[in-house]
Scaffold this motif. Structure first.
Motif, mmCIF file in Angstrom:
data_model
loop_
_atom_site.group_PDB
_atom_site.id
_atom_site.type_symbol
_atom_site.label_atom_id
_atom_site.label_comp_id
_atom_site.label_asym_id
_atom_site.label_seq_id
_atom_site.Cartn_x
_atom_site.Cartn_y
_atom_site.Cartn_z
ATOM 1 N N UNK A 85 0.746 -1.237 -0.046
ATOM 2 C CA UNK A 85 0.102 0.011 0.090
ATOM 3 C C UNK A 85 1.034 1.263 -0.199
ATOM 4 N N UNK A 86 0.750 2.139 -0.910
ATOM 5 C CA UNK A 86 1.277 3.493 -1.010
ATOM 6 C C UNK A 86 0.405 4.590 -0.437
ATOM 7 N N UNK A 87 1.170 5.301 0.444
ATOM 8 C CA UNK A 87 0.697 6.455 1.272
ATOM 9 C C UNK A 87 1.198 7.639 0.793
ATOM 10 N N UNK A 88 0.798 8.865 0.485
ATOM 11 C CA UNK A 88 0.951 9.925 0.109
ATOM 12 C C UNK A 88 0.496 11.143 1.110
ATOM 13 N N UNK A 89 1.109 11.831 1.855
ATOM 14 C CA UNK A 89 0.566 12.773 2.691
ATOM 15 C C UNK A 89 1.361 13.951 2.694
ATOM 16 N N UNK A 134 5.577 0.343 8.567
ATOM 17 C CA UNK A 134 6.260 0.910 7.287
ATOM 18 C C UNK A 134 7.420 -0.296 6.869
ATOM 19 N N UNK A 135 7.087 -0.652 5.369
ATOM 20 C CA UNK A 135 8.087 -1.867 4.865
ATOM 21 C C UNK A 135 9.495 -1.274 5.146
ATOM 22 N N UNK A 136 10.395 -2.290 5.479
ATOM 23 C CA UNK A 136 11.884 -2.102 5.589
ATOM 24 C C UNK A 136 12.566 -2.695 4.427
ATOM 25 N N UNK A 137 13.726 -2.105 4.231
ATOM 26 C CA UNK A 137 14.627 -2.845 3.092
ATOM 27 C C UNK A 137 15.569 -3.890 3.875
ATOM 28 N N UNK A 138 16.496 -4.507 3.295
ATOM 29 C CA UNK A 138 17.216 -5.443 3.638
ATOM 30 C C UNK A 138 18.284 -4.743 4.880
ATOM 31 N N UNK A 139 18.526 -3.518 4.682
ATOM 32 C CA UNK A 139 19.355 -2.758 5.651
ATOM 33 C C UNK A 139 18.549 -2.354 6.869
ATOM 34 N N UNK A 140 17.205 -2.609 6.828
ATOM 35 C CA UNK A 140 16.433 -2.084 7.909
ATOM 36 C C UNK A 140 15.838 -0.612 7.652
ATOM 37 N N UNK A 141 16.269 -0.079 6.666
ATOM 38 C CA UNK A 141 15.558 1.509 6.543
ATOM 39 C C UNK A 141 14.335 1.181 5.796
ATOM 40 N N UNK A 156 4.268 23.905 3.859
ATOM 41 C CA UNK A 156 3.844 22.410 4.055
ATOM 42 C C UNK A 156 4.671 21.665 3.203
ATOM 43 N N UNK A 157 5.135 20.446 3.490
ATOM 44 C CA UNK A 157 5.611 19.412 2.816
ATOM 45 C C UNK A 157 5.058 18.163 2.507
ATOM 46 N N UNK A 158 5.408 17.576 1.464
ATOM 47 C CA UNK A 158 4.862 16.193 0.979
ATOM 48 C C UNK A 158 5.879 15.033 1.337
ATOM 49 N N UNK A 159 5.225 13.991 1.759
ATOM 50 C CA UNK A 159 5.750 12.809 2.300
ATOM 51 C C UNK A 159 5.255 11.533 1.697
ATOM 52 N N UNK A 160 5.776 10.410 1.691
ATOM 53 C CA UNK A 160 5.180 9.129 1.424
ATOM 54 C C UNK A 160 5.721 7.838 2.284
ATOM 55 N N UNK A 161 5.420 6.748 2.101
ATOM 56 C CA UNK A 161 5.557 5.650 2.918
ATOM 57 C C UNK A 161 4.826 4.540 2.163
ATOM 58 N N UNK A 162 5.557 3.206 2.230
ATOM 59 C CA UNK A 162 4.916 1.991 1.677
ATOM 60 C C UNK A 162 4.532 0.920 2.678
ATOM 61 N N UNK A 163 3.587 0.365 2.721
ATOM 62 C CA UNK A 163 3.113 -0.589 3.699
ATOM 63 C C UNK A 163 2.589 -2.055 3.214
ATOM 64 N N UNK A 164 3.027 -3.278 4.071
ATOM 65 C CA UNK A 164 2.751 -4.393 3.564
ATOM 66 C C UNK A 164 0.901 -4.014 3.276
ATOM 67 N N UNK A 165 0.379 -4.783 2.331
ATOM 68 C CA UNK A 165 -1.185 -4.807 2.039
ATOM 69 C C UNK A 165 -1.856 -5.493 3.009
ATOM 70 N N UNK A 166 -3.055 -5.092 3.497
ATOM 71 C CA UNK A 166 -3.936 -5.834 4.182
ATOM 72 C C UNK A 166 -4.728 -6.754 3.254
#
Length: 190
Positions: A85-89, A134-141, A156-166
């Motif tokens: 799941x992609x979130x933009x906020x 939030x999803x993590x890469x192989x380095x834990x980031x 104001x600033x834009x951000x994003x994050x990825x999650x495992x899908x429910x």
């Protein structure tokens, strides 16, 4: 005698600080020489101690922050290929202080590696009683906005994050952004 001199100095300072009041001169004819005019001063900002309100774009959900005048707006929350799941906020800062530097939005379990990221954002499936980090890469980031700068007052600033899908049956979800009120029943699009 020194009190008398101090009184005269004080009176002189007051008189010098007061502006001179001049009577306006009436215009005598339409052929009079043009005079410079100034526009009226802009209305004074309210003395509330806050910055001008940052433009928070409309989104699918929003919440107020712990700091008065700060708001988060979810622009997009959608399923993507690969089971994520992609979130933009957007974070809009209408306060008089900067927001969001360092570990402010970090996941406390990854606080060293999450410095300057939004790794602490979470999704909660209330019905399924499951929390998505939030999803993590192989380095834990985190797979999210990195090296973020503070949001300055009035900006104001834009951000994003990825999650495992429910599961596909989950149509609405709660969004948690650290230091903001939870956003319940946020629609999850495809």
């Amino acid at each position: 005698m020194s009190k008398w001199i101090a009184s005269i100095v004080l009176l002189s300072a007051v008189l010098l600080a007061c502006p001179k009041k001049e009577e306006p001169t009436p215009a005598t004819s339409s052929s009079a020489a043009p005079t410079a005019t100034t526009a009226p001063p802009p209305p004074a900002a309210p003395a509330t101690g806050t910055a001008p309100a940052a433009a928070a774009p409309a989104g699918i959900a929003s919440a107020d922050g712990e700091t008065s005048g700060v708001k988060v707006v979810v622009q997009e929350l959608k399923r993507t290929s690969g089971g994520t799941v992609s979130m933009k906020f957007t974070i809009a800062n209408g306060s008089d202080k900067p927001v969001g530097s360092g570990y402010e939005f970090a996941d406390k379990d990854h606080d060293i590696i999450d410095h300057g990221s939004v790794g602490g954002v979470q999704l909660i499936d209330e019905g399924g009683k499951k929390k998505y980090f939030v999803v993590r890469d192989t380095d834990g980031k985190c797979v999210c906005s990195q090296k973020i700068k503070e949001v300055k007052p009035g900006e104001s600033e834009n951000f994003w994050a990825r999650f495992p899908a429910p599961p596909d049956t989950v149509q609405k979800i709660t969004v948690i952004v650290p230091h903001f009120q939870p956003m319940d029943d946020v629609p999850l699009s495809k």
